[in-house]
Write an enzyme that holds these catalytic residues in place. Structure first.
Site, PDB file in Angstrom:
ATOM      1  N   GLU A 116     -34.587  -1.339  33.508  1.00 38.06           N
ATOM      2  CA  GLU A 116     -33.508  -0.689  32.762  1.00 38.06           C
ATOM      3  C   GLU A 116     -32.164  -1.245  33.233  1.00 38.06           C
ATOM      4  OE1 GLU A 116     -32.956   3.836  32.038  1.00 38.06           O
ATOM      5  OE2 GLU A 116     -31.559   3.307  33.656  1.00 38.06           O
TER       6      GLU A 116
ATOM      7  N   PRO B  20     -21.865  -2.933  31.819  1.00 39.19           N
ATOM      8  CA  PRO B  20     -20.745  -2.876  32.758  1.00 39.19           C
ATOM      9  C   PRO B  20     -19.440  -2.580  32.033  1.00 39.19           C
ATOM     10  CG  PRO B  20     -21.280  -5.142  32.270  1.00 39.19           C
ATOM     11  CD  PRO B  20     -22.303  -4.308  31.537  1.00 39.19           C
TER      12      PRO B  20
END
Length: 299
Positions: A21, A25
């Site tokens: 997973e 960002p």
């Protein structure tokens, strides 16, 4: 290809599997780092990868872009998270259409966390209220095209817990009848068209195995895949377990006490604990694991 088909093939061959997973960002540099990391980790041949949908829908466009690129260039099936938070029905339909146009064939249907700044979850005006509504919408709009996963909560969903003490570590913190209600809701999601379940992270393997047993007893027969989140940083671990009210076994607490300020030691312990958990789950018959939050590529 639908991930449920790959899971079933692995189960028939009795080959344990894993998946990764990733979460988007905050900066362009982070996106570049994440892309490089995903490319490296794709060489480890995970059964699939999934990409999270930021809290409150904060990374919706980026999640779509990262998922589309991974699906197209990495040669691995992508499970794209999609939540109801801060989205009108037409916006959800648009996200599903974009995912389909990008060749993405798998969706993790979630209600989602509260929007930023809100203590309690609220549906957007003209939006959906529950994950089951999203599952139904996917099936109504796209039939059998998408493989659909939903979330499971071995220790109970945080919204169903009351009376928590000391950061939610009290075993008696849930409303009476919480378990039957949560299992009922999970079965309804599966009956509405979900293909498999991925659970919230936990650190007590027996809690997961007991959860699977209870699910089977109420007629939930689909694969239930545990979410494993390695401890990489003590402060982050403390925040996440507090926020999700995740029970931390006493042996884990005692092991972490003398090393809380030593990041390397915490990370080494987290890796060792994760390995032991995965081995215990596999030996107990669990078909595979989802390794959560393996990277975001930095800020």
């Amino acid at each position: 290809m639908k991930i449920i088909d790959k899971i079933q093939q692995a189960m028939e061959a009795k080959e344990p599997f894993y998946s990764f997973e990733f979460f988007p960002p905050k900066t362009s540099a982070g996106v570049e780092n994440l892309s490089a990391r995903m490319e490296r980790m794709a060489t480890l041949e995970p059964l699939f990868v999934d990409v999270t949908w930021g809290a409150g829908g904060s990374t919706s466009d980026l999640t779509l872009a990262i998922s589309a690129n991974a699906q197209k260039y990495l040669g691995v099936e992508v499970l794209m998270h999609l939540t109801c938070t801060n989205l009108k029905v037409e916006e959800i339909k648009g996200a599903l259409n974009k995912a389909r146009e990008a060749g993405i064939q798998n969706i993790l249907a979630l209600r989602g966390d509260p929007a930023k700044g809100l203590g309690n979850w609220e549906a957007a005006e003209g939006g959906l209220r529950h994950a089951i509504d999203l599952v139904r919408l996917i099936r109504e709009e796209h039939g059998d095209y998408f493989g659909v996963a939903v979330a499971g909560h071995p220790e109970g969903h945080v919204d169903g817990r009351t009376g928590a003490e000391e950061g939610g570590q009290d075993d008696d913190r849930r409303d009476e009848g919480w378990e039957a209600l949560e299992l009922k809701r999970l079965k309804e999601k599966v009956d509405a068209g979900a293909d498999f379940v991925i659970t919230q992270f936990f650190y007590d393997t027996e809690a997961f195995l007991s959860y699977v047993k209870r699910c089977r007893e109420v007629g939930i027969t689909c694969p239930i895949i545990p979410g494993i989140m390695a401890i990489q940083n003590y402060n982050a671990f403390a925040r996440m377990t507090d926020f999700c009210e995740t029970r931390v076994p006493s042996d884990v607490r005692e092991a972490l006490k003398p090393i809380t300020s030593d990041d390397d030691a915490v990370k080494d312990y987290g890796v060792d604990l994760g390995i032991r958990m995965c081995k215990a789950l596999t030996e107990a018959g669990t078909p595979g694991v989802v390794l959560k939050r393996v990277g975001c590529g930095g800020n």
